[in-house]
Design a protein around this motif. Sequence first.
Motif, PDB file in Angstrom:
ATOM      1  N   LEU A  83       0.823  -1.210   0.000  1.00  0.00           N
ATOM      2  CA  LEU A  83       0.000   0.000   0.000  1.00  0.00           C
ATOM      3  C   LEU A  83       0.859   1.263   0.000  1.00  0.00           C
ATOM      4  N   LEU A  84       1.923   1.259   0.789  1.00  0.00           N
ATOM      5  CA  LEU A  84       2.813   2.422   0.844  1.00  0.00           C
ATOM      6  C   LEU A  84       3.509   2.646  -0.494  1.00  0.00           C
ATOM      7  N   CYS A  85       3.848   1.580  -1.176  1.00  0.00           N
ATOM      8  CA  CYS A  85       4.475   1.704  -2.503  1.00  0.00           C
ATOM      9  C   CYS A  85       3.527   2.366  -3.498  1.00  0.00           C
ATOM     10  N   GLU A  86       2.247   2.151  -3.321  1.00  0.00           N
ATOM     11  CA  GLU A  86       1.256   2.748  -4.220  1.00  0.00           C
ATOM     12  C   GLU A  86       0.988   4.216  -3.889  1.00  0.00           C
ATOM     13  N   LYS A  87       0.891   4.528  -2.597  1.00  0.00           N
ATOM     14  CA  LYS A  87       0.485   5.876  -2.200  1.00  0.00           C
ATOM     15  C   LYS A  87       1.656   6.798  -1.845  1.00  0.00           C
ATOM     16  N   CYS A  96      14.246   1.692  -0.019  1.00  0.00           N
ATOM     17  CA  CYS A  96      14.173   0.574  -0.968  1.00  0.00           C
ATOM     18  C   CYS A  96      15.286  -0.452  -0.784  1.00  0.00           C
ATOM     19  N   LYS A  97      16.513   0.006  -0.653  1.00  0.00           N
ATOM     20  CA  LYS A  97      17.628  -0.932  -0.570  1.00  0.00           C
ATOM     21  C   LYS A  97      17.478  -1.862   0.627  1.00  0.00           C
ATOM     22  N   SER A  98      17.213  -1.304   1.797  1.00  0.00           N
ATOM     23  CA  SER A  98      17.094  -2.150   2.989  1.00  0.00           C
ATOM     24  C   SER A  98      15.797  -2.967   2.964  1.00  0.00           C
ATOM     25  N   LEU A  99      14.710  -2.388   2.448  1.00  0.00           N
ATOM     26  CA  LEU A  99      13.457  -3.135   2.351  1.00  0.00           C
ATOM     27  C   LEU A  99      13.585  -4.337   1.418  1.00  0.00           C
ATOM     28  N   LEU A 100      14.183  -4.103   0.253  1.00  0.00           N
ATOM     29  CA  LEU A 100      14.355  -5.220  -0.690  1.00  0.00           C
ATOM     30  C   LEU A 100      15.213  -6.316  -0.082  1.00  0.00           C
ATOM     31  N   ALA A 124       8.168  -7.248  -4.904  1.00  0.00           N
ATOM     32  CA  ALA A 124       7.863  -6.811  -6.272  1.00  0.00           C
ATOM     33  C   ALA A 124       7.380  -5.364  -6.276  1.00  0.00           C
ATOM     34  N   ALA A 125       6.551  -5.004  -5.303  1.00  0.00           N
ATOM     35  CA  ALA A 125       6.056  -3.622  -5.211  1.00  0.00           C
ATOM     36  C   ALA A 125       7.211  -2.660  -4.936  1.00  0.00           C
ATOM     37  N   VAL A 126       8.122  -3.048  -4.047  1.00  0.00           N
ATOM     38  CA  VAL A 126       9.285  -2.200  -3.742  1.00  0.00           C
ATOM     39  C   VAL A 126      10.190  -2.099  -4.964  1.00  0.00           C
ATOM     40  N   ALA A 127      10.358  -3.199  -5.672  1.00  0.00           N
ATOM     41  CA  ALA A 127      11.205  -3.189  -6.876  1.00  0.00           C
ATOM     42  C   ALA A 127      10.671  -2.199  -7.917  1.00  0.00           C
ATOM     43  N   SER A 130      11.953   1.185  -7.039  1.00  0.00           N
ATOM     44  CA  SER A 130      13.397   1.248  -6.799  1.00  0.00           C
ATOM     45  C   SER A 130      14.151   1.761  -8.019  1.00  0.00           C
ATOM     46  N   THR A 131      15.335   2.272  -7.756  1.00  0.00           N
ATOM     47  CA  THR A 131      16.214   2.690  -8.847  1.00  0.00           C
ATOM     48  C   THR A 131      16.904   1.462  -9.431  1.00  0.00           C
ATOM     49  N   HIS A 132      17.488   1.629 -10.606  1.00  0.00           N
ATOM     50  CA  HIS A 132      18.240   0.532 -11.226  1.00  0.00           C
ATOM     51  C   HIS A 132      19.409   0.121 -10.343  1.00  0.00           C
ATOM     52  N   THR A 133      20.046   1.075  -9.704  1.00  0.00           N
ATOM     53  CA  THR A 133      21.184   0.788  -8.824  1.00  0.00           C
ATOM     54  C   THR A 133      20.751  -0.084  -7.652  1.00  0.00           C
ATOM     55  N   THR A 134      19.612   0.230  -7.072  1.00  0.00           N
ATOM     56  CA  THR A 134      19.098  -0.557  -5.954  1.00  0.00           C
ATOM     57  C   THR A 134      18.739  -1.970  -6.401  1.00  0.00           C
ATOM     58  N   LEU A 135      18.114  -2.080  -7.560  1.00  0.00           N
ATOM     59  CA  LEU A 135      17.764  -3.410  -8.089  1.00  0.00           C
ATOM     60  C   LEU A 135      19.014  -4.231  -8.382  1.00  0.00           C
ATOM     61  N   LYS A 136      20.016  -3.585  -8.945  1.00  0.00           N
ATOM     62  CA  LYS A 136      21.267  -4.285  -9.237  1.00  0.00           C
ATOM     63  C   LYS A 136      21.896  -4.796  -7.941  1.00  0.00           C
ATOM     64  N   ALA A 137      21.893  -3.968  -6.893  1.00  0.00           N
ATOM     65  CA  ALA A 137      22.444  -4.382  -5.601  1.00  0.00           C
ATOM     66  C   ALA A 137      21.673  -5.574  -5.032  1.00  0.00           C
ATOM     67  N   ALA A 138      20.350  -5.560  -5.185  1.00  0.00           N
ATOM     68  CA  ALA A 138      19.526  -6.670  -4.688  1.00  0.00           C
ATOM     69  C   ALA A 138      19.828  -7.957  -5.445  1.00  0.00           C
ATOM     70  N   ILE A 139      19.987  -7.841  -6.745  1.00  0.00           N
ATOM     71  CA  ILE A 139      20.297  -9.027  -7.546  1.00  0.00           C
ATOM     72  C   ILE A 139      21.679  -9.564  -7.186  1.00  0.00           C
ATOM     73  N   LEU A 140      22.639  -8.680  -7.012  1.00  0.00           N
ATOM     74  CA  LEU A 140      23.986  -9.120  -6.611  1.00  0.00           C
ATOM     75  C   LEU A 140      23.967  -9.780  -5.233  1.00  0.00           C
ATOM     76  N   MET A 141      23.147  -9.259  -4.327  1.00  0.00           N
ATOM     77  CA  MET A 141      23.021  -9.873  -3.004  1.00  0.00           C
ATOM     78  C   MET A 141      22.472 -11.290  -3.122  1.00  0.00           C
ATOM     79  N   LEU A 142      21.495 -11.474  -3.990  1.00  0.00           N
ATOM     80  CA  LEU A 142      20.935 -12.816  -4.183  1.00  0.00           C
ATOM     81  C   LEU A 142      21.953 -13.762  -4.809  1.00  0.00           C
TER      82      LEU A 142
END
Length: 147
Positions: A83-87, A96-100, A124-127, A130-142
């Motif tokens: 809901l917060l991601c929507e509003k 975003c980084k810590s939430l993801l 998925a809602a946070v993604a 998120s910025t591309h940099t944050t998404l890249k960091a999340a993927i690298l963490m995985l």
Amino acid sequence: GLEPRAVQFLQFHSENHFGMSQQKMEKMRILAAKSSPLQASLDRCYKHLDFSSAMELMPKLQSLLKGGVGLITRATASSLVILLCEKWKEAVKMYCKSLLSTLLLATLYEKSEAIKSSYSSAAAAVAKVSTHTTLKAAILMLVETFR
């Protein structure tokens, strides 16, 4: 907790005594909680959030996602993230980084299928905000997690 102990007892014994899987029982518990008076109260409170309140809520919400006790607490916390991601995208963007990271790691190690699904939807809602940099960091963490 917010649920009667009898509900948790029923879930624990659902497969053996009622022929119902624990996953199905968890989904039923979450659906019941979403139609409860407490959820109606939370929905009313959500309508009155402003940006400042959303910002204050984010660390507390993340704490619940990490260590909240109980199925309903964790499911409600992840629903609130969506809901917060929507509003309040701008408030969420700052976390975003810590939430993801929290949501993705919790999804990997969570035992409950219902919570895994709920956390995956929140991730998925946070993604989406998120910025591309944050998404890249999340993927690298995985990737590092699975090495």
